[in-house]
Design a protein around this motif. Structure first.
Motif, PDB file in Angstrom:
ATOM      1  N   ARG A 315     -36.120   6.158 -57.691  1.00 33.31           N
ATOM      2  CA  ARG A 315     -36.678   5.131 -57.008  1.00 33.31           C
ATOM      3  C   ARG A 315     -38.188   4.840 -56.955  1.00 33.31           C
ATOM      4  N   ALA A 316     -39.006   6.030 -57.089  1.00 32.62           N
ATOM      5  CA  ALA A 316     -40.412   6.007 -56.987  1.00 32.62           C
ATOM      6  C   ALA A 316     -41.071   5.225 -55.874  1.00 32.62           C
ATOM      7  N   THR A 317     -40.572   4.457 -55.206  1.00 28.50           N
ATOM      8  CA  THR A 317     -41.304   3.582 -53.979  1.00 28.50           C
ATOM      9  C   THR A 317     -40.346   3.047 -53.058  1.00 28.50           C
ATOM     10  N   SER A 318     -40.900   3.062 -52.011  1.00 29.59           N
ATOM     11  CA  SER A 318     -39.811   2.279 -50.915  1.00 29.59           C
ATOM     12  C   SER A 318     -40.025   0.646 -51.453  1.00 29.59           C
ATOM     13  N   ILE A 319     -39.191  -0.248 -51.038  1.00 32.10           N
ATOM     14  CA  ILE A 319     -38.890  -1.621 -51.258  1.00 32.10           C
ATOM     15  C   ILE A 319     -38.936  -2.393 -49.933  1.00 32.10           C
ATOM     16  N   TYR A 320     -39.825  -3.422 -50.147  1.00 35.53           N
ATOM     17  CA  TYR A 320     -39.941  -4.134 -48.699  1.00 35.53           C
ATOM     18  C   TYR A 320     -39.481  -5.613 -48.929  1.00 35.53           C
ATOM     19  N   LEU A 321     -38.484  -5.921 -48.519  1.00 37.21           N
ATOM     20  CA  LEU A 321     -37.795  -7.364 -48.752  1.00 37.21           C
ATOM     21  C   LEU A 321     -38.239  -7.936 -47.643  1.00 37.21           C
ATOM     22  N   VAL A 322     -38.086  -9.109 -47.139  1.00 39.09           N
ATOM     23  CA  VAL A 322     -38.321  -9.979 -46.123  1.00 39.09           C
ATOM     24  C   VAL A 322     -38.015  -9.365 -44.894  1.00 39.09           C
ATOM     25  N   ASP A 323     -36.612  -9.126 -44.924  1.00 41.30           N
ATOM     26  CA  ASP A 323     -36.002  -8.491 -43.558  1.00 41.30           C
ATOM     27  C   ASP A 323     -35.705  -7.144 -43.462  1.00 41.30           C
ATOM     28  N   ARG A 324     -35.889  -6.322 -44.469  1.00 42.99           N
ATOM     29  CA  ARG A 324     -35.527  -5.052 -44.538  1.00 42.99           C
ATOM     30  C   ARG A 324     -36.257  -4.062 -45.510  1.00 42.99           C
ATOM     31  N   THR A 325     -36.172  -2.879 -45.167  1.00 48.08           N
ATOM     32  CA  THR A 325     -36.759  -1.797 -46.160  1.00 48.08           C
ATOM     33  C   THR A 325     -35.911  -1.263 -46.744  1.00 48.08           C
ATOM     34  N   ILE A 326     -35.869  -0.850 -48.051  1.00 48.73           N
ATOM     35  CA  ILE A 326     -35.151  -0.019 -48.880  1.00 48.73           C
ATOM     36  C   ILE A 326     -35.892   1.221 -48.964  1.00 48.73           C
ATOM     37  N   PRO A 327     -35.700   2.506 -48.359  1.00 47.83           N
ATOM     38  CA  PRO A 327     -36.679   3.526 -48.492  1.00 47.83           C
ATOM     39  C   PRO A 327     -36.517   4.392 -49.491  1.00 47.83           C
ATOM     40  N   MET A 328     -37.576   5.066 -50.028  1.00 42.18           N
ATOM     41  CA  MET A 328     -37.417   5.838 -51.070  1.00 42.18           C
ATOM     42  C   MET A 328     -36.688   7.372 -50.560  1.00 42.18           C
ATOM     43  N   LEU A 329     -36.891   7.764 -49.639  1.00 40.17           N
ATOM     44  CA  LEU A 329     -36.412   8.764 -49.054  1.00 40.17           C
ATOM     45  C   LEU A 329     -35.034   8.655 -47.944  1.00 40.17           C
ATOM     46  N   PRO A 330     -34.372   9.619 -47.491  1.00 37.77           N
ATOM     47  CA  PRO A 330     -33.252   9.376 -46.678  1.00 37.77           C
ATOM     48  C   PRO A 330     -33.959   9.093 -45.270  1.00 37.77           C
ATOM     49  N   GLU A 331     -33.190   8.128 -44.301  1.00 41.06           N
ATOM     50  CA  GLU A 331     -33.854   7.886 -43.349  1.00 41.06           C
ATOM     51  C   GLU A 331     -34.021   8.908 -42.281  1.00 41.06           C
ATOM     52  N   ALA A 421     -67.683  -3.194 -55.689  1.00 43.50           N
ATOM     53  CA  ALA A 421     -66.121  -3.304 -55.325  1.00 43.50           C
ATOM     54  C   ALA A 421     -65.747  -5.003 -55.449  1.00 43.50           C
ATOM     55  N   ILE A 422     -64.858  -5.177 -55.633  1.00 41.91           N
ATOM     56  CA  ILE A 422     -64.315  -6.666 -55.570  1.00 41.91           C
ATOM     57  C   ILE A 422     -63.356  -6.956 -54.298  1.00 41.91           C
ATOM     58  N   GLU A 423     -63.720  -7.885 -53.545  1.00 43.83           N
ATOM     59  CA  GLU A 423     -63.262  -8.213 -52.090  1.00 43.83           C
ATOM     60  C   GLU A 423     -62.463  -9.578 -52.245  1.00 43.83           C
ATOM     61  N   PHE A 424     -60.995  -9.306 -52.067  1.00 44.69           N
ATOM     62  CA  PHE A 424     -60.172 -10.380 -52.304  1.00 44.69           C
ATOM     63  C   PHE A 424     -59.506 -10.196 -50.723  1.00 44.69           C
ATOM     64  N   GLN A 425     -59.764 -11.133 -50.156  1.00 44.65           N
ATOM     65  CA  GLN A 425     -59.343 -11.416 -48.724  1.00 44.65           C
ATOM     66  C   GLN A 425     -57.995 -12.395 -48.642  1.00 44.65           C
ATOM     67  N   ARG A 426     -56.723 -11.997 -48.971  1.00 42.19           N
ATOM     68  CA  ARG A 426     -55.828 -13.120 -49.034  1.00 42.19           C
ATOM     69  C   ARG A 426     -54.920 -12.807 -48.026  1.00 42.19           C
ATOM     70  N   ASP A 427     -54.494 -13.891 -47.238  1.00 41.35           N
ATOM     71  CA  ASP A 427     -53.625 -13.860 -46.059  1.00 41.35           C
ATOM     72  C   ASP A 427     -52.304 -13.737 -46.492  1.00 41.35           C
ATOM     73  N   GLU A 428     -51.513 -13.032 -45.644  1.00 45.98           N
ATOM     74  CA  GLU A 428     -50.209 -12.837 -46.223  1.00 45.98           C
ATOM     75  C   GLU A 428     -49.275 -13.741 -45.157  1.00 45.98           C
ATOM     76  N   VAL A 429     -48.253 -14.267 -45.889  1.00 49.30           N
ATOM     77  CA  VAL A 429     -47.336 -15.273 -45.169  1.00 49.30           C
ATOM     78  C   VAL A 429     -46.192 -14.358 -44.739  1.00 49.30           C
ATOM     79  N   ARG A 430     -45.599 -14.385 -43.621  1.00 49.98           N
ATOM     80  CA  ARG A 430     -44.497 -13.599 -42.938  1.00 49.98           C
ATOM     81  C   ARG A 430     -43.617 -14.552 -42.322  1.00 49.98           C
ATOM     82  N   PHE A 431     -42.214 -14.355 -42.332  1.00 50.87           N
ATOM     83  CA  PHE A 431     -41.212 -15.077 -41.822  1.00 50.87           C
ATOM     84  C   PHE A 431     -40.821 -14.587 -40.312  1.00 50.87           C
ATOM     85  N   GLU A 432     -40.529 -15.514 -39.597  1.00 52.11           N
ATOM     86  CA  GLU A 432     -39.918 -15.093 -38.331  1.00 52.11           C
ATOM     87  C   GLU A 432     -38.269 -15.063 -38.705  1.00 52.11           C
ATOM     88  N   ILE A 433     -37.531 -13.986 -38.486  1.00 46.09           N
ATOM     89  CA  ILE A 433     -36.021 -13.864 -38.815  1.00 46.09           C
ATOM     90  C   ILE A 433     -35.150 -13.954 -37.543  1.00 46.09           C
TER      91      ILE A 433
END
Length: 724
Positions: A315-331, A421-433
């Motif tokens: 898997r190599a990484t956990s995955i973060y979808l809008v409404d859930r996390t698919i973990p790399m390790l067992p819960e 160092a390069i400074e990118f300040q990007r706002d993240e859009v999130r959904f209320e579900i």
């Protein structure tokens, strides 16, 4: 074949193919021009001239060889070139191994190859077009053999209808393979027989029926399956993990540095369950501050090569979808055993710094430790405390520690910026579900001081761990280690960015030292803050950067301007961090260097899986955007152009950041064309220019959930009404 016909363009093409087929079927023989005139019954001078020209072309592109006696033969030593099929938009190309530029492939020469397939090809030079072109000869391996789509069921057969834009066929499924699947179900299908030639559909078998189209869980699982990612954890591994109690013996505690009585806390998002980092702080008798960065000691519980470890590597990484996390390790491991939960004794791997009041590191130690977190903070709670202290109220618990850590973080950040160092300040859009997974609103998550506090100390720990292994005395070879590297920007993209920002009156250096260029980028990014062109310039600047990745070949991290950098601080959700923990332990104990090729292979796999996970995360965001806008058809919104190409312009709505396409075919108030140099769509008569950042007003025309596409219609361009 008449003489007249072979002089036409079509006839010339037919003659070329006929000649090539003739030489393939007579591969061991050679022929003179006269032999070929007779073979193809060519008597007129124009017809013979066409054949002679074709022969010359085939010799030039190394398809045929001609000896000193004027005999032509198939070039037996001709070798096929291996590489990868690349499709981008409507363009089809072949990327030969070891090269950076793709070779054009016409539709008739694709030979059913799909995006990402490993193929072999004949590469020839087209004199007329003055470019190389490729003909795909063999498909060596498929990049993908599993697809997601909707089942269409007939009386005697079924098809899987996919929205994969690079798959030109629906997939045929024999009725006997359907099982309990119904028409309209979303399903995962594996292709078991590919078409050899022509447009015959591939044959597939159903791997999994996800459920009814439109159901939230089904759609999220479909996105994961589309990218070849898991949407559940193997039950046998969950049972294995459940056997790990997390009990810490007194013997184990005795082998570690004990931080249980030192003020320690975690700071995470409000919905986080896996806390893999904590900070401790105290004033030492020598007048210095001790700051501990404590990271969950996952590898204490997860032995290399164990079944759970092999699944984590895959898997190599956990995955973060809008409404859930698919973990790399067992819960059980990521949320309980390893998670640094408050008021529980936990095993950690720590970098402990001694710092003066100027945030200068005077000494540090890397050690295995045991901690007991006093408090679980959210980012919002920490920000509230920092704001209260700034307003004169320092009564909150741990306010002193948080204020001091925040002061250090600001100094560390300022120093990074001064170093380039390069400074990118990007706002993240999130959904209320809502409880059904349906998006009911959007909000913007801004980066606050509380976020930057954690970020700076994680960067510091990662930097010092990398330096510990990578920074060796002159004449000594550093041991194999996974670094997080980031190359300098692509010069062509940087030149394009410089030309673009010059239109707005900004200057950008494209030559000089690495720090010269990065400081110039930062100066430009600060200059555009609050301006209408801010979003466009920030986006283009980000696109000009290369992607960070993992590698044993350390070239430094350009964006951070660190010579040594790795990932040590998130072993619950990133496998490279576990690699770092294991190798760090091995080397600190005097162990020999590991196999570099094997480690590089693990780095490549982790980088690839990171990118795939990011693509899936973006797809889930896009799906929720379309779902959110689906009940707003006909509504008008203000927005800005976020991109442009031959097909039209992309517009991002100001209030909710949802993005859709205004197709060129719908822009009927003028004749528009795409200008690649300025990344603009320009009207010929009215001279409307739509470039990234142009303010527009749009109407929502359609919302296609299956394709995750929003279509908009233009209402106004920069305040001017548009007829449509």
């Amino acid at each position: 074949m008449s003489n007249k016909n072979i002089q036409s363009r079509k006839g010339r093409r037919e003659m070329a193919h006929a000649l090539m087929d003739f030489f393939v079927s007579h591969a061991e023989e050679s022929f003179t021009r006269t032999d070929l005139y007779n073979e193809f019954k060519l008597k007129s001078h124009p017809a013979r001239k066409v054949l002679a020209d074709i022969l010359d072309d085939l010799v030039m592109c190394d398809y045929l060889a001609m000896n000193g006696n004027g005999h032509f033969r198939l070039l037996q030593q001709q070798t096929l070139t291996e590489g990868t099929m690349v499709r981008h938009g409507g363009e089809v190309g072949f990327l030969p191994d070891g090269e950076e530029n793709t070779v054009y492939v016409s539709d008739r020469n694709v030979n059913n190859a799909l995006d990402g397939d490993r193929v072999s090809a004949n590469v020839v030079f087209n004199r007329k077009r003055q470019r190389r072109e490729a003909e795909i000869v063999n498909i060596l391996s498929r990049a993908k053999d599993t697809f997601v789509g909707v089942l269409s069921v007939e009386k005697h057969f079924a098809f899987l209808e996919t929205n994969d834009r690079y798959l030109p066929w629906d997939i045929f499924i024999p009725k006997a393979e359907l099982g309990e699947a119904k028409a309209g179900d979303k399903a995962v299908v594996k292709v078991v027989e590919w078409p050899s030639k022509g447009n015959r559909s591939p044959v597939g078998k159903i791997v999994d029926v996800l459920g009814a189209t439109g159901d939230n869980d089904v759609e999220m699982h479909a996105i994961l399956a589309e990218f070849g990612l898991p949407y559940s954890y193997p039950e046998n591994l969950e049972r294995l993990a459940d056997r790990i109690t997390g009990h810490i013996s007194s013997r184990e505690i005795g082998k570690r540095k004990d931080f249980r009585d030192i003020t320690t806390f975690t700071i995470d998002p409000r919905d986080a369950k896996d806390f893999d980092d904590a900070l401790s702080m105290r004033k030492l008798d020598n007048g210095l501050w001790e700051v501990g960065v404590h990271i969950a000691d996952v590898t204490h519980y997860l032995k290399e090569g164990s079944p759970i470890d092999e699944e984590a590597y895959k898997r190599a990484t956990s995955i973060y979808l809008v409404d859930r996390t698919i973990p790399m390790l067992p819960e059980h491991l990521c949320n309980f055993v390893c998670s640094l939960r408050p008021d529980e004794e936990k095993l950690t791997y720590s970098v402990v710094f001694q710092m003066n009041d100027k945030a200068e590191v005077k000494d540090y130690e890397i050690a295995r430790t045991v901690i007991r977190s006093n408090r679980r903070f959210t980012y919002e709670e920490v920000q509230d405390i920092l704001d209260q202290v700034a307003a004169g109220d320092a009564s909150a618990l741990f306010a002193g520690e948080l204020v001091q850590l925040n002061a250090f973080a600001k100094i560390l950040r300022d120093n990074r910026m001064k170093n380039g160092a390069i400074e990118f300040q990007r706002d993240e859009v999130r959904f209320e579900i809502d409880e059904h997974g349906h998006p009911i609103g959007t909000y913007v998550r801004k980066s606050t001081d509380s976020h930057k506090l954690i970020e700076e100390f994680m960067l510091l720990a990662n930097k010092y761990v990398a330096q510990k292994i990578g920074m060796v005395p002159k004449g000594t070879k550093a041991k194999t280690f996974p670094y997080r590297i980031h190359d300098v920007p692509d010069p062509m993209k940087l030149d394009r960015l410089s030309s673009f920002v010059a239109r707005f009156g900004y200057a950008l250096k494209t030559d000089g030292t690495k720090s010269d260029i990065s400081r110039s980028i930062n100066k430009m990014l600060h200059s555009v803050e609050g301006k209408k062109e801010q979003t466009v310039i920030e986006e283009l600047a980000l696109r000009s950067m290369t992607k960070a990745r993992y590698s044993t070949h350390n070239i430094g991290h350009y964006g951070l301007m660190f010579q040594y950098y790795t990932h040590f601080t998130s072993p619950i959700r990133r496998y490279p961090d576990q690699m770092v923990h294991r190798l760090l332990t091995r080397y600190l104990e005097g162990g020999r260097s590991v196999n570099q090729l094997r480690c590089e292979e693990q780095c490549d796999h982790s980088s690839e899986m990171e990118q795939i996970a990011a693509n899936a995360e973006r797809a889930s965001i896009k799906y929720k955007q379309v779902e959110f806008m689906a009940d707003k058809l006909g509504c008008e919104f203000a927005g800005k152009v976020s991109g442009a190409n031959d097909f039209g312009v992309y517009v991002e709505i100001d209030e909710n950041k949802c993005e859709g396409l205004v197709p060129m075919r719908t822009m009927i108030d003028d004749y528009y064309s795409y200008d690649e140099k300025t990344l603009s769509v320009i009207g010929r008569r009215k001279h409307h220019r739509l470039t990234i950042g142009t303010p527009v007003r749009i109407k929502v025309v359609s919302a296609n959930l299956e394709r995750r596409q929003l279509e908009f219609g233009l209402v106004e361009i920069d305040g001017h009404a548009v007829a449509n």
